[in-house]
Design a protein around this motif. Structure first.
Motif, PDB file in Angstrom:
ATOM      1  N   VAL A   1      64.590  -4.958  74.525  1.00 53.64           N
ATOM      2  CA  VAL A   1      65.205  -4.300  73.365  1.00 53.64           C
ATOM      3  C   VAL A   1      64.091  -3.799  72.448  1.00 53.64           C
ATOM      4  CG1 VAL A   1      66.745  -4.575  71.380  1.00 53.64           C
ATOM      5  CG2 VAL A   1      67.221  -5.794  73.530  1.00 53.64           C
ATOM      6  N   ASN A   2      64.142  -2.517  72.097  1.00 53.43           N
ATOM      7  CA  ASN A   2      63.102  -1.925  71.255  1.00 53.43           C
ATOM      8  C   ASN A   2      63.307  -2.285  69.776  1.00 53.43           C
ATOM      9  OD1 ASN A   2      61.911  -0.640  73.476  1.00 53.43           O
ATOM     10  ND2 ASN A   2      63.273   1.141  73.273  1.00 53.43           N
ATOM     11  N   ASN A   3      62.191  -2.494  69.100  1.00 49.55           N
ATOM     12  CA  ASN A   3      62.167  -2.649  67.639  1.00 49.55           C
ATOM     13  C   ASN A   3      62.937  -3.870  67.127  1.00 49.55           C
ATOM     14  OD1 ASN A   3      60.692  -0.182  67.478  1.00 49.55           O
ATOM     15  ND2 ASN A   3      62.644   0.954  67.605  1.00 49.55           N
ATOM     16  N   LEU A   4      63.095  -4.909  67.930  1.00 51.47           N
ATOM     17  CA  LEU A   4      63.822  -6.093  67.460  1.00 51.47           C
ATOM     18  C   LEU A   4      63.077  -6.759  66.300  1.00 51.47           C
ATOM     19  CD1 LEU A   4      66.126  -8.163  67.723  1.00 51.47           C
ATOM     20  CD2 LEU A   4      64.723  -9.378  69.393  1.00 51.47           C
ATOM     21  N   LYS A   5      61.746  -6.808  66.385  1.00 52.40           N
ATOM     22  CA  LYS A   5      60.979  -7.467  65.320  1.00 52.40           C
ATOM     23  C   LYS A   5      61.163  -6.728  63.993  1.00 52.40           C
ATOM     24  CE  LYS A   5      56.386  -9.271  64.235  1.00 52.40           C
ATOM     25  NZ  LYS A   5      56.472  -8.875  62.825  1.00 52.40           N
ATOM     26  N   ILE A   6      61.191  -5.397  64.040  1.00 57.75           N
ATOM     27  CA  ILE A   6      61.368  -4.602  62.816  1.00 57.75           C
ATOM     28  C   ILE A   6      62.724  -4.874  62.196  1.00 57.75           C
ATOM     29  CG2 ILE A   6      61.575  -2.229  61.928  1.00 57.75           C
ATOM     30  CD1 ILE A   6      59.565  -1.388  64.090  1.00 57.75           C
ATOM     31  N   VAL A   7      63.765  -4.949  63.054  1.00 57.11           N
ATOM     32  CA  VAL A   7      65.127  -5.222  62.575  1.00 57.11           C
ATOM     33  C   VAL A   7      65.191  -6.617  61.953  1.00 57.11           C
ATOM     34  CG1 VAL A   7      67.546  -5.543  63.269  1.00 57.11           C
ATOM     35  CG2 VAL A   7      66.212  -3.637  64.202  1.00 57.11           C
ATOM     36  N   ASN A   8      64.574  -7.584  62.597  1.00 63.24           N
ATOM     37  CA  ASN A   8      64.571  -8.953  62.063  1.00 63.24           C
ATOM     38  C   ASN A   8      63.882  -9.013  60.700  1.00 63.24           C
ATOM     39  OD1 ASN A   8      65.979 -10.329  64.064  1.00 63.24           O
ATOM     40  ND2 ASN A   8      64.145 -10.660  65.312  1.00 63.24           N
ATOM     41  N   ASP A   9      62.731  -8.340  60.602  1.00 61.35           N
ATOM     42  CA  ASP A   9      61.960  -8.403  59.366  1.00 61.35           C
ATOM     43  C   ASP A   9      62.653  -7.650  58.225  1.00 61.35           C
ATOM     44  OD1 ASP A   9      60.094  -9.868  60.710  1.00 61.35           O
ATOM     45  OD2 ASP A   9      58.720  -8.179  61.077  1.00 61.35           O
ATOM     46  N   LYS A  10      63.285  -6.520  58.556  1.00 60.56           N
ATOM     47  CA  LYS A  10      63.848  -5.664  57.517  1.00 60.56           C
ATOM     48  C   LYS A  10      65.282  -6.026  57.146  1.00 60.56           C
ATOM     49  CE  LYS A  10      64.010  -0.773  56.246  1.00 60.56           C
ATOM     50  NZ  LYS A  10      63.705   0.598  56.666  1.00 60.56           N
ATOM     51  N   TYR A  11      66.086  -6.429  58.175  1.00 57.31           N
ATOM     52  CA  TYR A  11      67.511  -6.656  57.924  1.00 57.31           C
ATOM     53  C   TYR A  11      67.945  -8.109  58.139  1.00 57.31           C
ATOM     54  CZ  TYR A  11      67.454  -1.585  58.268  1.00 57.31           C
ATOM     55  OH  TYR A  11      67.157  -0.258  58.088  1.00 57.31           O
ATOM     56  N   GLY A  12      67.043  -8.941  58.583  1.00 59.11           N
ATOM     57  CA  GLY A  12      67.354 -10.359  58.777  1.00 59.11           C
ATOM     58  C   GLY A  12      67.647 -10.695  60.233  1.00 59.11           C
ATOM     59  N   HIS A  13      67.502 -11.961  60.558  1.00 58.40           N
ATOM     60  CA  HIS A  13      67.690 -12.407  61.953  1.00 58.40           C
ATOM     61  C   HIS A  13      69.142 -12.313  62.398  1.00 58.40           C
ATOM     62  CE1 HIS A  13      63.658 -13.868  62.946  1.00 58.40           C
ATOM     63  NE2 HIS A  13      63.547 -14.168  61.641  1.00 58.40           N
ATOM     64  N   ALA A  14      70.108 -12.420  61.468  1.00 62.45           N
ATOM     65  CA  ALA A  14      71.518 -12.275  61.849  1.00 62.45           C
ATOM     66  C   ALA A  14      71.774 -10.878  62.398  1.00 62.45           C
ATOM     67  CB  ALA A  14      72.424 -12.539  60.643  1.00 62.45           C
ATOM     68  N   GLU A  15      71.167  -9.856  61.755  1.00 60.52           N
ATOM     69  CA  GLU A  15      71.322  -8.487  62.237  1.00 60.52           C
ATOM     70  C   GLU A  15      70.582  -8.298  63.549  1.00 60.52           C
ATOM     71  OE1 GLU A  15      72.877  -4.935  62.590  1.00 60.52           O
ATOM     72  OE2 GLU A  15      73.381  -6.305  60.953  1.00 60.52           O
ATOM     73  N   GLY A  16      69.448  -9.017  63.684  1.00 59.76           N
ATOM     74  CA  GLY A  16      68.729  -8.964  64.961  1.00 59.76           C
ATOM     75  C   GLY A  16      69.567  -9.528  66.092  1.00 59.76           C
TER      76      GLY A  16
END
Length: 487
Positions: A371-386
């Motif tokens: 999955v692309n950009n998972l780390k960015i999503v986690n950092d920016k929108y939180g682990h629940a969104e990840g």
């Protein structure tokens, strides 16, 4: 001698004590049935005897012997035919079978055959000097008819007394008379012991079965006793009736095979029983009340009951344990976040597939996904969104692949799909469709995309599972780098 007589008296007393009505009924049914068989045989036999009396013995000068013999044979034929006529009616009447009338009928017929045998032997003594008919009948009665000693002893004594008196008037040589009296008396005594022992053993077997029935009923688990040949239910306790949802009234129509999912299960079990005499802890599904299936643990024993080979089955309901086992297996094999197979389960299946492919020569395609950009999503929108991102990707992929395709979470944001029945071009087409669907997913504040790498396994190649995954991972990494440059 006195001690021997006392022991014999005690033995007789024990045999003639009050007997359960159920045993009397069972014994009377058997005796009436055997009398019927004997009457059929004697009817055929006496028809031949009458032919012998009127034709084969026609030239015998001793007419008195012939006339007496004819009367005895006619009388025997007559009482046999009468019994054959009444038997069809009395065998259906439980009231008659349980009454004293049945006992009187049985004892009367057996006594008549004994008396006719004695009369026939006395008549034969006058002509040929033998008493074989009487000896044969006495032994036959003792072996075939298991009468209570209280009836058997008087019947034998009366018949033997008549023979004894008859011999006094027909045997003129004192030595011959004593010999016949001794031999016939010894035969009667032996026959009496045979008859009493047979009756005693039958009674013991009945009480054994009665005790077995009591233990059968109070057992805390469902128990079923069935015939090995046709599966007919011989005995079943109340717990088994409730478990299988059956009524006692319908048991005559029920066969053990109905409880199994297929007949082969029962056939295999019987084969093991014949080889070993028992089957322990067999777990399978059986049909119970309302046609439902439940998991049961079965223990089988090969036993003899009522003179037939039967199967004793002890049943333990393990449905709840199976449900717990299935739940534990689910937790052990399913990834809790995505609902697909986890790493351990997926790799185990993949390893088995690799081994089978080397044997069968069939190829398959492995697709490594990240999955692309998972780390960015986690950092920016939180682990629940990840987590939602990962679940969304899995859901879309799961909807597009087929049931026979293996899909599992390799770790974190990495996944593996194994295609077993597709060509490479079909997989490419499928992947293009997945990419489009991911990009068209409900708008998010970020772009959903994945990278993938394919490798087609050739059974002729000497490649390990780890090598395959590493090559597919490298292909995936090259695609990921390409996407980064394009962005």
């Amino acid at each position: 001698m006195k001690n021997l007589i006392d022991k014999f008296k005690r033995f007789i007393s024990k045999q003639t004590k009050e007997t359960p009505q159920e045993f009397i009924h069972e014994n009377n049914v058997q005796l009436l049935k055997r009398l019927n068989i004997v009457s059929i045989i004697l009817t055929i036999l006496y028809l031949f005897y009458l032919y012998a009396d009127f034709v084969m013995l026609n030239s015998v000068e001793n007419t008195l012997f012939r006339y007496i013999l004819i009367v005895i044979h006619l009388l025997s034929l007559f009482i046999s035919i009468i019994y054959l006529c009444i038997y069809p009616n009395i065998k259906k009447s439980a009231t008659f079978i349980n009454s004293k009338k049945a006992t009187i009928l049985i004892v009367s017929y057996i006594s008549m055959y004994l008396l006719l045998g004695a009369a026939g032997s006395i008549n034969s003594q006058n002509f040929s000097g033998n008493i074989d008919a009487y000896i044969t009948i006495v032994i036959g009665v003792a072996v075939l008819f298991h009468l209570s000693p209280i009836f058997l002893i008087p019947a034998f004594l009366i018949a033997h007394l008549i023979l004894y008196i008859g011999l006094l008037y027909t045997v003129h040589d004192s030595a011959d008379l004593v010999t016949k009296q001794i031999n016939s008396t010894a035969t009667v005594i032996i026959a009496l012991f045979i008859g009493i022992i047979f009756y005693s053993n039958k009674k013991k077997e009945y009480f054994h079965q009665e005790n077995f029935a009591k233990l059968f009923e109070i057992n805390p688990y469902p128990l079923v006793l069935t015939k090995i040949n046709d599966g007919k239910i011989v005995k079943i306790n109340q717990r088994a009736l409730r478990f299988y949802g059956k009524n006692e009234d319908e048991l005559d129509k029920v066969r053990a095979g109905e409880f199994y999912k297929n007949e082969k299960q029962r056939v295999d079990m019987i084969e093991q029983l014949k080889n070993y005499g028992f089957v322990k802890n067999l777990v399978l599904e059986q049909k119970t009340a309302n046609g439902e299936y439940k998991w049961v643990q079965l223990n089988y024993e090969l036993v003899e009951y009522g003179g037939e080979q039967c199967i004793l089955a002890g049943v333990t309901d393990v449905t709840s344990l199976k449900e717990i086992e299935a739940e534990l297996m689910l937790h052990a094999t399913i990834d809790p976040l995505t609902g697909i197979r986890n790493r351990r389960s997926g790799l185990q299946y993949l390893n088995e597939l690799l081994v089978n492919s080397k044997t069968s020569g069939e190829s398959f395609i492995l697709c490594f996904i990240d999955v692309n950009n998972l780390k960015i999503v986690n950092d920016k929108y939180g682990h629940a969104e990840g987590d939602n991102l990962i679940k969304t990707v899995c859901q879309i992929i799961q909807e597009q692949i087929e049931e026979q395709d293996l899909f599992f979470r390799y770790g974190g944001d990495e996944f593996i799909i194994v295609f077993t029945e597709k060509e490479v071009h079909e997989v490419h087409q499928l992947w293009e469709r997945i990419v489009v669907l991911l990009s068209e997913t409900t708008p998010k504040p970020y772009q959903i995309s994945v990278s993938h790498g394919l490798i087609s396994y050739d059974p002729n190649q000497d490649m390990t599972l780890q090598e395959m995954i590493e090559q597919a991972d490298q292909e995936m990494y090259r695609e990921k780098q390409l996407l980064k440059r394009l962005v």
